[in-house]
Design a protein around this motif. Structure first.
Motif, PDB file in Angstrom:
ATOM      1  N   ALA A 174       0.834  -1.206   0.000  1.00  0.00           N
ATOM      2  CA  ALA A 174       0.000   0.000   0.000  1.00  0.00           C
ATOM      3  C   ALA A 174       0.868   1.255   0.000  1.00  0.00           C
ATOM      4  O   ALA A 174       0.497   2.282  -0.574  1.00  0.00           O
ATOM      5  N   GLU A 179       2.244  -6.214  -5.433  1.00  0.00           N
ATOM      6  CA  GLU A 179       1.056  -7.052  -5.254  1.00  0.00           C
ATOM      7  C   GLU A 179       1.470  -8.493  -5.000  1.00  0.00           C
ATOM      8  O   GLU A 179       2.642  -8.862  -5.115  1.00  0.00           O
ATOM      9  N   ASP A 332      -4.573 -10.850   3.119  1.00  0.00           N
ATOM     10  CA  ASP A 332      -5.810 -10.393   2.457  1.00  0.00           C
ATOM     11  C   ASP A 332      -6.645  -9.528   3.389  1.00  0.00           C
ATOM     12  O   ASP A 332      -7.223  -8.522   2.956  1.00  0.00           O
ATOM     13  N   ARG A 335      -5.108  -6.104   3.619  1.00  0.00           N
ATOM     14  CA  ARG A 335      -5.376  -5.362   2.385  1.00  0.00           C
ATOM     15  C   ARG A 335      -6.824  -4.866   2.357  1.00  0.00           C
ATOM     16  O   ARG A 335      -7.090  -3.722   1.957  1.00  0.00           O
ATOM     17  N   ASP A 336      -7.778  -5.711   2.805  1.00  0.00           N
ATOM     18  CA  ASP A 336      -9.189  -5.291   2.863  1.00  0.00           C
ATOM     19  C   ASP A 336      -9.354  -4.094   3.792  1.00  0.00           C
ATOM     20  O   ASP A 336     -10.102  -3.150   3.486  1.00  0.00           O
ATOM     21  N   GLU A 339      -7.898  -0.973   2.137  1.00  0.00           N
ATOM     22  CA  GLU A 339      -8.748  -0.526   1.029  1.00  0.00           C
ATOM     23  C   GLU A 339     -10.026   0.131   1.547  1.00  0.00           C
ATOM     24  O   GLU A 339     -10.474   1.143   1.000  1.00  0.00           O
ATOM     25  N   ALA A 342      -9.217   3.597   2.770  1.00  0.00           N
ATOM     26  CA  ALA A 342      -9.057   4.543   1.663  1.00  0.00           C
ATOM     27  C   ALA A 342     -10.402   4.920   1.061  1.00  0.00           C
ATOM     28  O   ALA A 342     -10.665   6.104   0.781  1.00  0.00           O
ATOM     29  N   SER A 343     -11.276   3.943   0.884  1.00  0.00           N
ATOM     30  CA  SER A 343     -12.565   4.230   0.239  1.00  0.00           C
ATOM     31  C   SER A 343     -13.504   5.024   1.145  1.00  0.00           C
ATOM     32  O   SER A 343     -14.281   5.856   0.672  1.00  0.00           O
TER      33      SER A 343
END
Length: 372
Positions: A174, A179, A332, A335-336, A339, A342-343
């Motif tokens: 990030a 990746e 994972d 990462r979720d 994300e 950020a969203s």
């Protein structure tokens, strides 16, 4: 309540007020062995509470209460985010384990845990080891993290460190791009590890293997001596202050909690913070300070759940391969979390709380229906 909000050390506060979120808080006392312990069960919405027993020389009973309430809440969030059908609990034994720990004390403690009839399962934490769990298990069936010789998972720090490493890969991607959990994202990066005991030592091994440059510190000289012997390329500094002063790319707090204070955040050069310590945020608002400085923070209870996953696997009949596969999923999950942060335009600690709380609500509600 956000897991970033620590419990205030009680003075004249009523214990009921202090532990208002918690289902049960039990004080255990056995004068013959010197045992003074506290078991806190935060939530059993997803299943029986599971959490380690910390053996520590607290300055006061009030400090021990504050710590066990903090830690048990964190275990609820940790289990939920890890996808486990377990609730959150924790225990503390008050005293210096180097002088107070004995078979008699551990067995007395086991009898107290047994009296909770499976609402709380214990395991290792700071100051306790798999061999201690074997003693506890002589009086109690609700024990995980036992030695391999007794059918257990052994040292849970192995997968705790592995999970932190997997979470660090996600956070590093990030921050710098990349990746698929490619270790190359850490190659040549300077990673500072504060605390190289059970978990930190294993984490150093993963980092060295990934090609990172590593600098460490610890308050216990033998831990540093072991690192020097096992990893000659690793630099050792004398204090956390000296570690933070390094031009770090990644900071990994792996000792006790409250590691991320205002002063630490102000001094940090690291772009990523990802470590094994519980309750790293010293107070509400620290997570925003990290975000404002452009630091990618991987929430502690998200990345350090590998040990919980490992000892929880014992409840099914332990398989290291199965537990490691589950712990690899921390990549994972991290990462979720990042994300979603950020969203939604929120700090990662808030995003992690939201995901954990949603599962506790949704799955806990469903479990309640089936148990009626």
């Amino acid at each position: 309540m956000s897991s970033a909000t620590p419990v205030t050390t009680p003075t004249n506060q009523d214990v009921f007020e202090l532990g208002a979120e918690h289902e049960q808080v039990v004080f255990c006392n056995d004068p013959a062995s010197g045992l003074r312990a506290i078991v806190a069960i935060h939530s059993t919405a997803l299943g029986p509470a599971l959490g380690g027993t910390r053996f520590h020389a607290y300055a006061s009973t009030a400090d021990a209460v504050a710590d066990v309430l903090d830690l048990s809440r964190g275990m609820s969030y940790k289990a939920a985010l890890a996808g486990l059908d377990l609730g959150g609990g924790k225990a503390v034994i008050i005293g210096d384990p180097n002088t107070l720990k004995s078979e008699a004390l551990l067995r007395a403690y086991g009898r107290f845990v047994e009296s909770l009839s499976g609402r709380y399962y214990t395991a290792c934490d700071v100051g306790t080891f798999s061999e201690d769990m074997d003693h506890i298990a002589r009086e109690c069936q609700y024990v995980t993290g036992r030695t391999v010789a007794h059918g257990g998972a052994g040292d849970s720090s192995v997968l705790t460190a592995y999970g932190v490493y997997r979470g660090m890969l996600a956070a590093a991607e990030a921050a710098w791009g990349g990746e698929d959990a490619d270790p190359a994202v850490l190659e040549g990066r300077l990673v500072g590890v504060a605390g190289v005991g059970k978990v930190g030592r294993h984490l150093v091994g993963h980092l060295v293997e990934a090609g990172a440059r590593v600098v460490v510190t610890d308050v216990w000289a033998p831990a540093l001596d072991r690192i020097r012997e096992e990893y000659p390329s690793v630099e050792v500094v004398e204090s956390t202050e000296a570690l933070i002063a390094q031009p770090l790319d990644v900071y990994a707090p792996c000792a006790l909690g409250q590691a991320l204070t205002d002063d630490v955040v102000e001094q940090l050069t690291a772009k990523v913070v990802c470590g094994a310590a519980n309750n790293q945020l010293a107070h509400p608002g620290i997570e925003k300070k990290l975000a404002d400085r452009g630091v990618v923070y991987a929430p502690d209870y998200c990345v350090n759940s590998g040990g919980l996953i490992q000892v929880a696997d014992e409840l099914e009949g332990f398989s290291f391969e199965r537990a490691q596969q589950r712990a690899s999923g921390i990549y994972d999950t991290t990462r979720d979390v990042l994300e979603l942060a950020a969203s939604d335009g929120v700090a990662p600690a808030t995003a992690a709380d939201r995901l954990a709380e949603k599962r506790m609500r949704d799955v806990g509600r469903l479990r309640g229906i089936w148990l009626r």
